[in-house]
Design a protein around this motif. Structure first.
Motif, PDB file in Angstrom:
ATOM      1  N   LEU A  98       0.840  -1.193   0.000  1.00  0.00           N
ATOM      2  CA  LEU A  98       0.000   0.000   0.000  1.00  0.00           C
ATOM      3  C   LEU A  98       0.873   1.240   0.000  1.00  0.00           C
ATOM      4  CD1 LEU A  98      -2.771  -0.985   2.552  1.00  0.00           C
ATOM      5  CD2 LEU A  98      -3.114  -0.430   0.132  1.00  0.00           C
ATOM      6  N   ARG A  99       0.418   2.258  -0.710  1.00  0.00           N
ATOM      7  CA  ARG A  99       1.064   3.567  -0.740  1.00  0.00           C
ATOM      8  C   ARG A  99       0.029   4.594  -0.278  1.00  0.00           C
ATOM      9  NH1 ARG A  99       4.039  -0.186  -2.547  1.00  0.00           N
ATOM     10  NH2 ARG A  99       6.032   0.207  -3.539  1.00  0.00           N
ATOM     11  N   PRO A 100      -0.278   4.617   1.041  1.00  0.00           N
ATOM     12  CA  PRO A 100      -1.361   5.481   1.528  1.00  0.00           C
ATOM     13  C   PRO A 100      -1.094   6.968   1.332  1.00  0.00           C
ATOM     14  CG  PRO A 100      -0.170   4.490   3.355  1.00  0.00           C
ATOM     15  CD  PRO A 100       0.363   3.863   2.099  1.00  0.00           C
ATOM     16  N   ASP A 101       0.163   7.348   1.130  1.00  0.00           N
ATOM     17  CA  ASP A 101       0.440   8.765   0.856  1.00  0.00           C
ATOM     18  C   ASP A 101      -0.134   9.184  -0.491  1.00  0.00           C
ATOM     19  OD1 ASP A 101       1.752   8.925   3.244  1.00  0.00           O
ATOM     20  OD2 ASP A 101       3.757   8.812   2.381  1.00  0.00           O
ATOM     21  N   TYR A 102      -0.270   8.227  -1.428  1.00  0.00           N
ATOM     22  CA  TYR A 102      -0.865   8.511  -2.737  1.00  0.00           C
ATOM     23  C   TYR A 102      -2.377   8.507  -2.627  1.00  0.00           C
ATOM     24  CZ  TYR A 102       3.757   7.075  -4.565  1.00  0.00           C
ATOM     25  OH  TYR A 102       5.090   6.938  -4.822  1.00  0.00           O
ATOM     26  N   HIS A 103      -2.900   7.429  -2.019  1.00  0.00           N
ATOM     27  CA  HIS A 103      -4.344   7.221  -1.875  1.00  0.00           C
ATOM     28  C   HIS A 103      -4.519   6.040  -0.926  1.00  0.00           C
ATOM     29  CE1 HIS A 103      -8.444   5.987  -2.906  1.00  0.00           C
ATOM     30  NE2 HIS A 103      -8.608   7.246  -3.244  1.00  0.00           N
ATOM     31  N   PRO A 104      -5.563   6.010  -0.099  1.00  0.00           N
ATOM     32  CA  PRO A 104      -5.712   4.918   0.878  1.00  0.00           C
ATOM     33  C   PRO A 104      -5.726   3.512   0.267  1.00  0.00           C
ATOM     34  CG  PRO A 104      -7.253   6.685   1.357  1.00  0.00           C
ATOM     35  CD  PRO A 104      -6.593   7.033   0.055  1.00  0.00           C
ATOM     36  N   ASN A 105      -6.224   3.342  -0.959  1.00  0.00           N
ATOM     37  CA  ASN A 105      -6.297   2.022  -1.587  1.00  0.00           C
ATOM     38  C   ASN A 105      -5.254   1.824  -2.685  1.00  0.00           C
ATOM     39  OD1 ASN A 105      -8.512   1.098  -0.058  1.00  0.00           O
ATOM     40  ND2 ASN A 105      -9.895   2.263  -1.352  1.00  0.00           N
ATOM     41  N   TYR A 106      -4.238   2.648  -2.733  1.00  0.00           N
ATOM     42  CA  TYR A 106      -3.224   2.576  -3.800  1.00  0.00           C
ATOM     43  C   TYR A 106      -2.239   1.469  -3.469  1.00  0.00           C
ATOM     44  CZ  TYR A 106      -0.437   4.652  -7.591  1.00  0.00           C
ATOM     45  OH  TYR A 106       0.215   4.901  -8.767  1.00  0.00           O
ATOM     46  N   TYR A 107      -2.426   0.299  -4.107  1.00  0.00           N
ATOM     47  CA  TYR A 107      -1.554  -0.862  -3.910  1.00  0.00           C
ATOM     48  C   TYR A 107      -0.727  -1.030  -5.173  1.00  0.00           C
ATOM     49  CZ  TYR A 107      -0.050  -5.535  -2.503  1.00  0.00           C
ATOM     50  OH  TYR A 107       0.696  -6.633  -2.134  1.00  0.00           O
ATOM     51  N   ALA A 108       0.592  -0.929  -5.046  1.00  0.00           N
ATOM     52  CA  ALA A 108       1.437  -0.903  -6.243  1.00  0.00           C
ATOM     53  C   ALA A 108       2.772  -1.590  -5.993  1.00  0.00           C
ATOM     54  CB  ALA A 108       1.677   0.542  -6.672  1.00  0.00           C
ATOM     55  N   ALA A 109       3.432  -1.885  -7.109  1.00  0.00           N
ATOM     56  CA  ALA A 109       4.810  -2.375  -7.104  1.00  0.00           C
ATOM     57  C   ALA A 109       5.542  -1.680  -8.237  1.00  0.00           C
ATOM     58  CB  ALA A 109       4.853  -3.885  -7.297  1.00  0.00           C
ATOM     59  N   PHE A 110       6.813  -1.386  -8.015  1.00  0.00           N
ATOM     60  CA  PHE A 110       7.635  -0.658  -8.976  1.00  0.00           C
ATOM     61  C   PHE A 110       8.898  -1.454  -9.284  1.00  0.00           C
ATOM     62  CE2 PHE A 110       5.219   2.258  -6.436  1.00  0.00           C
ATOM     63  CZ  PHE A 110       4.785   3.246  -7.307  1.00  0.00           C
ATOM     64  N   VAL A 111       9.249  -1.528 -10.580  1.00  0.00           N
ATOM     65  CA  VAL A 111      10.506  -2.167 -10.997  1.00  0.00           C
ATOM     66  C   VAL A 111      11.171  -1.293 -12.050  1.00  0.00           C
ATOM     67  CG1 VAL A 111       9.708  -4.516 -10.496  1.00  0.00           C
ATOM     68  CG2 VAL A 111       9.404  -3.575 -12.784  1.00  0.00           C
ATOM     69  N   ILE A 112      12.468  -1.438 -12.159  1.00  0.00           N
ATOM     70  CA  ILE A 112      13.225  -0.791 -13.228  1.00  0.00           C
ATOM     71  C   ILE A 112      13.420  -1.846 -14.314  1.00  0.00           C
ATOM     72  CG2 ILE A 112      15.381   0.365 -13.860  1.00  0.00           C
ATOM     73  CD1 ILE A 112      13.633   1.952 -11.872  1.00  0.00           C
ATOM     74  N   ASP A 113      12.987  -1.536 -15.533  1.00  0.00           N
ATOM     75  CA  ASP A 113      13.098  -2.494 -16.636  1.00  0.00           C
ATOM     76  C   ASP A 113      14.543  -2.537 -17.158  1.00  0.00           C
ATOM     77  OD1 ASP A 113      13.518  -0.442 -18.537  1.00  0.00           O
ATOM     78  OD2 ASP A 113      11.639  -0.770 -19.576  1.00  0.00           O
ATOM     79  N   PRO A 114      14.852  -3.440 -18.104  1.00  0.00           N
ATOM     80  CA  PRO A 114      16.220  -3.552 -18.598  1.00  0.00           C
ATOM     81  C   PRO A 114      16.790  -2.277 -19.230  1.00  0.00           C
ATOM     82  CG  PRO A 114      15.015  -5.542 -19.140  1.00  0.00           C
ATOM     83  CD  PRO A 114      14.009  -4.548 -18.588  1.00  0.00           C
ATOM     84  N   ASP A 115      15.932  -1.327 -19.621  1.00  0.00           N
ATOM     85  CA  ASP A 115      16.403  -0.082 -20.227  1.00  0.00           C
ATOM     86  C   ASP A 115      16.361   1.103 -19.266  1.00  0.00           C
ATOM     87  OD1 ASP A 115      17.079  -0.652 -23.103  1.00  0.00           O
ATOM     88  OD2 ASP A 115      15.103  -1.569 -22.959  1.00  0.00           O
ATOM     89  N   GLY A 116      16.095   0.857 -17.988  1.00  0.00           N
ATOM     90  CA  GLY A 116      16.133   1.913 -16.994  1.00  0.00           C
ATOM     91  C   GLY A 116      14.826   2.644 -16.763  1.00  0.00           C
ATOM     92  N   ASN A 117      13.735   2.162 -17.341  1.00  0.00           N
ATOM     93  CA  ASN A 117      12.430   2.794 -17.137  1.00  0.00           C
ATOM     94  C   ASN A 117      11.790   2.289 -15.841  1.00  0.00           C
ATOM     95  OD1 ASN A 117      12.086   4.277 -19.735  1.00  0.00           O
ATOM     96  ND2 ASN A 117      12.397   2.215 -20.536  1.00  0.00           N
ATOM     97  N   ASN A 118      11.059   3.162 -15.173  1.00  0.00           N
ATOM     98  CA  ASN A 118      10.346   2.835 -13.951  1.00  0.00           C
ATOM     99  C   ASN A 118       8.954   2.314 -14.345  1.00  0.00           C
ATOM    100  OD1 ASN A 118       9.338   2.700 -11.332  1.00  0.00           O
ATOM    101  ND2 ASN A 118       9.011   4.900 -11.178  1.00  0.00           N
ATOM    102  N   VAL A 119       8.711   1.019 -14.132  1.00  0.00           N
ATOM    103  CA  VAL A 119       7.470   0.386 -14.544  1.00  0.00           C
ATOM    104  C   VAL A 119       6.713  -0.023 -13.288  1.00  0.00           C
ATOM    105  CG1 VAL A 119       6.455  -1.442 -15.943  1.00  0.00           C
ATOM    106  CG2 VAL A 119       8.646  -0.465 -16.594  1.00  0.00           C
ATOM    107  N   GLU A 120       5.423   0.269 -13.293  1.00  0.00           N
ATOM    108  CA  GLU A 120       4.578   0.059 -12.115  1.00  0.00           C
ATOM    109  C   GLU A 120       3.336  -0.728 -12.499  1.00  0.00           C
ATOM    110  OE1 GLU A 120       1.802   2.969  -9.259  1.00  0.00           O
ATOM    111  OE2 GLU A 120       3.148   3.818 -10.749  1.00  0.00           O
ATOM    112  N   ALA A 121       2.871  -1.554 -11.553  1.00  0.00           N
ATOM    113  CA  ALA A 121       1.520  -2.127 -11.633  1.00  0.00           C
ATOM    114  C   ALA A 121       0.786  -1.601 -10.417  1.00  0.00           C
ATOM    115  CB  ALA A 121       1.549  -3.640 -11.627  1.00  0.00           C
ATOM    116  N   VAL A 122      -0.466  -1.151 -10.619  1.00  0.00           N
ATOM    117  CA  VAL A 122      -1.225  -0.542  -9.528  1.00  0.00           C
ATOM    118  C   VAL A 122      -2.668  -1.035  -9.534  1.00  0.00           C
ATOM    119  CG1 VAL A 122      -1.749   1.529 -10.895  1.00  0.00           C
ATOM    120  CG2 VAL A 122      -1.899   1.631  -8.411  1.00  0.00           C
ATOM    121  N   CYS A 123      -3.160  -1.303  -8.327  1.00  0.00           N
ATOM    122  CA  CYS A 123      -4.558  -1.671  -8.114  1.00  0.00           C
ATOM    123  C   CYS A 123      -5.177  -0.652  -7.178  1.00  0.00           C
ATOM    124  CB  CYS A 123      -4.629  -3.068  -7.490  1.00  0.00           C
ATOM    125  SG  CYS A 123      -6.308  -3.579  -7.050  1.00  0.00           S
ATOM    126  N   HIS A 124      -6.332  -0.116  -7.550  1.00  0.00           N
ATOM    127  CA  HIS A 124      -7.011   0.887  -6.733  1.00  0.00           C
ATOM    128  C   HIS A 124      -8.171   0.289  -5.925  1.00  0.00           C
ATOM    129  CE1 HIS A 124      -4.883   4.326  -8.472  1.00  0.00           C
ATOM    130  NE2 HIS A 124      -4.966   3.691  -9.621  1.00  0.00           N
TER     131      HIS A 124
END
Length: 127
Positions: A98-124
């Protein structure tokens, strides 16, 4: 608002393997690969659920630092995205939670892809 977005990737096969694995838990697959005779010999392909929304284009100068967030229907999908991404060349940039600073139901994960991009999956959705 946006119909589709794309990023440049240095190693098509490495990027494709990463996104094939990371996006599969979200129900996203490679839907279209443009014939190379139309791209000057470069590999170009579009991922999506129903239509290509996220495109990869092979390039010698990809440029890191972009951020892309993919929607997940459940928190379990976020967890599966993170596990698949990490097992296929991703680097941790914030594990599932959970990332409650973003929103109370903001559940996410962040990874850096092979080219250096920040990629996220998020469920609200709540718990």
């Amino acid at each position: 608002m946006l119909d589709h977005v794309g990023i440049l990737v240095a190693d098509w096969n490495k990027a494709k393997a990463f996104y094939d694995a990371a996006l599969a838990p979200l129900g996203v697959t490679l839907l279209n690969q443009v014939p190379e005779e139309y791209t000057g010999g470069l590999k170009v392909g579009g991922y999506g659920r129903d239509k290509p929304d996220f495109w990869l284009t092979e390039s010698r100068e990809p440029g890191p630092g972009r951020h892309y967030a993919f929607s997940a229907k459940t928190r379990a999908e976020v967890d599966a995205f993170y596990a698949a991404a990490m097992a296929n060349g991703g680097r941790d940039n914030g594990g599932p939670g959970l990332r409650p600073d973003y929103h109370p139901n903001y559940y996410a994960a962040f990874v850096i892809d092979p080219d250096g991009n920040n990629v996220e999956a998020v469920c609200h959705a709540p718990g």
